[in-house]
Each structure stands twice: as structure tokens, then as C-alpha cells.
Design a protein around this motif. Structure first.
Motif, short mmCIF file in Angstrom:
data_model
loop_
_atom_site.label_atom_id
_atom_site.label_comp_id
_atom_site.label_asym_id
_atom_site.label_seq_id
_atom_site.Cartn_x
_atom_site.Cartn_y
_atom_site.Cartn_z
N ALA A 88 0.74 -1.05 0.04
CA ALA A 88 0.01 -0.07 -0.17
C ALA A 88 0.68 1.12 0.11
CB ALA A 88 -1.05 0.04 1.24
N SER A 89 1.89 1.27 0.63
CA SER A 89 2.78 2.42 0.74
C SER A 89 3.67 2.61 -0.56
CB SER A 89 3.85 2.16 1.82
OG SER A 89 5.04 1.19 1.61
N GLN A 90 4.04 1.48 -1.16
CA GLN A 90 4.33 1.71 -2.68
C GLN A 90 3.53 1.99 -3.55
OE1 GLN A 90 5.90 -2.35 -2.98
NE2 GLN A 90 8.06 -1.66 -2.19
N LEU A 91 2.10 1.99 -3.42
CA LEU A 91 0.98 2.21 -4.24
C LEU A 91 1.02 3.64 -4.08
CD1 LEU A 91 -1.30 1.13 -6.20
CD2 LEU A 91 -2.60 1.46 -3.90
N VAL A 92 1.00 4.30 -3.02
CA VAL A 92 0.66 5.63 -3.11
C VAL A 92 1.96 6.42 -2.81
CG1 VAL A 92 -1.47 5.34 -1.91
CG2 VAL A 92 0.39 5.27 -0.38
N GLY A 93 3.19 5.86 -2.86
CA GLY A 93 4.36 6.65 -2.93
C GLY A 93 4.74 7.15 -1.59
N ILE A 94 4.75 6.47 -0.54
CA ILE A 94 4.93 6.95 0.62
C ILE A 94 5.87 5.67 1.35
CG2 ILE A 94 3.37 8.73 0.91
CD1 ILE A 94 2.04 6.74 2.96
N GLY A 95 6.59 5.98 2.31
CA GLY A 95 7.14 5.15 2.87
C GLY A 95 6.48 4.21 3.87
N LYS A 96 6.84 3.06 4.12
CA LYS A 96 6.18 1.82 4.86
C LYS A 96 5.87 2.32 6.32
CE LYS A 96 10.25 -0.84 5.93
NZ LYS A 96 10.71 -2.31 5.87
N ILE A 97 6.91 3.11 6.92
CA ILE A 97 6.47 3.52 8.37
C ILE A 97 5.57 4.81 8.48
CG2 ILE A 97 7.65 4.87 10.06
CD1 ILE A 97 10.33 3.25 9.48
N ALA A 98 5.72 5.55 7.52
CA ALA A 98 4.53 6.64 7.21
C ALA A 98 3.21 6.01 7.08
CB ALA A 98 4.80 7.63 6.23
N PHE A 99 3.08 4.98 6.09
CA PHE A 99 1.70 4.28 5.95
C PHE A 99 1.27 3.75 7.52
CE2 PHE A 99 -1.55 1.27 4.76
CZ PHE A 99 -2.17 2.14 3.59
N SER A 100 2.22 3.06 8.09
CA SER A 100 1.77 2.40 9.19
C SER A 100 1.35 3.30 10.24
CB SER A 100 3.13 1.56 9.88
OG SER A 100 2.73 1.06 11.06
N ARG A 101 2.19 4.51 10.40
CA ARG A 101 1.68 5.47 11.40
C ARG A 101 0.28 6.05 10.90
NH1 ARG A 101 7.32 8.45 11.63
NH2 ARG A 101 8.46 7.32 13.19
N TYR A 102 0.01 6.14 9.46
CA TYR A 102 -1.45 6.60 9.34
C TYR A 102 -2.39 5.69 9.69
CZ TYR A 102 0.98 9.94 6.15
OH TYR A 102 2.11 10.78 5.52
N GLU A 103 -2.21 4.44 9.43
CA GLU A 103 -3.19 3.55 9.65
C GLU A 103 -3.35 3.25 11.14
OE1 GLU A 103 -2.80 -1.21 8.76
OE2 GLU A 103 -3.41 -0.05 6.77
N ARG A 104 -2.31 3.47 12.27
CA ARG A 104 -2.46 3.19 13.52
C ARG A 104 -2.85 4.62 14.30
NH1 ARG A 104 2.88 1.40 13.16
NH2 ARG A 104 3.60 3.12 14.47
N GLY A 105 -3.04 5.72 13.27
CA GLY A 105 -3.71 7.03 13.87
C GLY A 105 -2.44 7.81 14.46
N GLU A 106 -1.41 7.56 14.14
CA GLU A 106 -0.36 8.09 15.10
C GLU A 106 -0.04 9.50 14.26
OE1 GLU A 106 3.36 6.07 15.56
OE2 GLU A 106 2.44 4.50 16.41
N THR A 107 -0.13 9.64 13.37
CA THR A 107 0.01 10.71 12.35
C THR A 107 -1.34 10.79 11.45
OG1 THR A 107 2.31 10.34 12.24
CG2 THR A 107 1.52 11.87 10.54
N GLN A 108 -1.98 11.93 10.95
CA GLN A 108 -3.00 12.35 10.30
C GLN A 108 -2.47 11.97 9.03
OE1 GLN A 108 -5.77 14.56 11.77
NE2 GLN A 108 -7.14 14.73 9.92
N ALA A 109 -3.24 11.32 8.08
CA ALA A 109 -2.93 11.08 6.88
C ALA A 109 -3.34 12.44 5.71
CB ALA A 109 -3.67 9.78 6.21
N PRO A 110 -2.60 12.58 4.89
CA PRO A 110 -2.88 13.81 4.11
C PRO A 110 -3.89 13.72 3.24
CG PRO A 110 -0.61 13.15 3.81
CD PRO A 110 -1.35 12.11 4.69
N ALA A 111 -4.93 14.58 3.21
CA ALA A 111 -6.08 14.62 2.49
C ALA A 111 -6.03 13.87 1.05
CB ALA A 111 -7.02 15.90 2.44
#
Length: 133
Positions: A88-111
Motif C-alpha cells: 500500500a505504501s508503494q502504491l501511494v508513493g510513501i514510506g512503509k513507516i509513514a503508512f503504518s503511522r497513518y493506519e495506526r492513527g499516530e499521524t493524520q494522513a494527508p487528504a
């Protein structure tokens, strides 16, 4: 005591039992019993300390609910598409750690990221095309 509105300069009125609507991300909460100074001309408000605290808490609660909904939505879409977090992170062009943080709610995913995931959720046939971009 008279108070002038800091926004428009007109006279403000004192109110001890005002109800205000707090909105965030399509949800709202009504906060009752607010006290402070209110401008009937432009809508500006200067809340007393306790009222400001309660108004802020209502906004914080709406923000927390929004983050919970968004993280659950991201996870649901990823699982529906049968993607790992890495894929999923490769699909949207971000790092896997960032995607994981978005999914866990640690960081708000960009709109824009959420919109892209929603698009692929509604049109899974675009998954390969999005991945090729």
C-alpha cells in the motif's frame, strides 16, 4: 462593562447561556451553557475560561473521532484490496513507516492520500493503473 469586538469594532453583548456549534470533518457537537462576550454583528466570541475549555474539549473530541474514522478507513481499504502495508505504501508513493503511522492513527494522513485510497476503494479496477504511475 462594555466591550468592543476585536474583529469588527462593534459593541459586544454578554451572554451567560449561549449554545455554540463546533464542527470538524463533517461532524458537529453542540456546546451548551457557554458564557462570554459575543458580537451580534460578525459572530466573534470571547469566551470565559471554563467555556473556552469546554469548547476546546468538544473540538478535541471531534478531531479524535475524525482520526479514528480515517485510520479505520485506511486499514479497511488496504485490507479490501488485499495489500500489505508495504504494498500500500508503494502504491501511494510513501514510506512503509509513514503508512503504518497513518493506519495506526499516530499521524493524520494527508487528504490527497485519503482521496486516492477512496478512489481505488470505489474503483478497484484502477489499482494496477495507479500503481504504474
Amino acid at each position: 462593562m462594555k466591550m468592543k469586538c476585536p474583529k469588527c469594532g462593534k459593541a459586544m453583548k454578554r451572554d451567560e447561556s449561549r449554545t455554540e456549534r463546533v464542527e470538524y470533518d463533517g461532524e458537529f457537537a453542540m456546546v451548551e451553557g457557554l458564557s462570554g462576550w459575543f458580537c451580534p454583528s460578525c459572530g466573534e466570541a470571547i469566551l470565559d475560561d471554563d467555556s473556552a475549555r469546554r469548547y476546546g474539549e468538544a473540538g478535541d473530541t471531534l478531531l479524535a473521532h475524525s482520526r479514528e474514522r480515517r485510520q479505520a478507513e485506511i486499514r479497511r481499504i488496504r485490507k479490501k484490496l488485499k495489500l500489505t502495508q508495504v504494498e500500500a505504501s508503494q502504491l501511494v508513493g510513501i514510506g512503509k513507516i509513514a503508512f503504518s503511522r497513518y493506519e495506526r492513527g499516530e499521524t493524520q494522513a494527508p487528504a490527497p492520500l485519503v482521496k486516492l485510497l477512496r478512489l481505488v476503494d470505489q474503483h478497484p479496477e484502477l489499482l494496477d493503473e495507479v500503481g504504474a504511475l
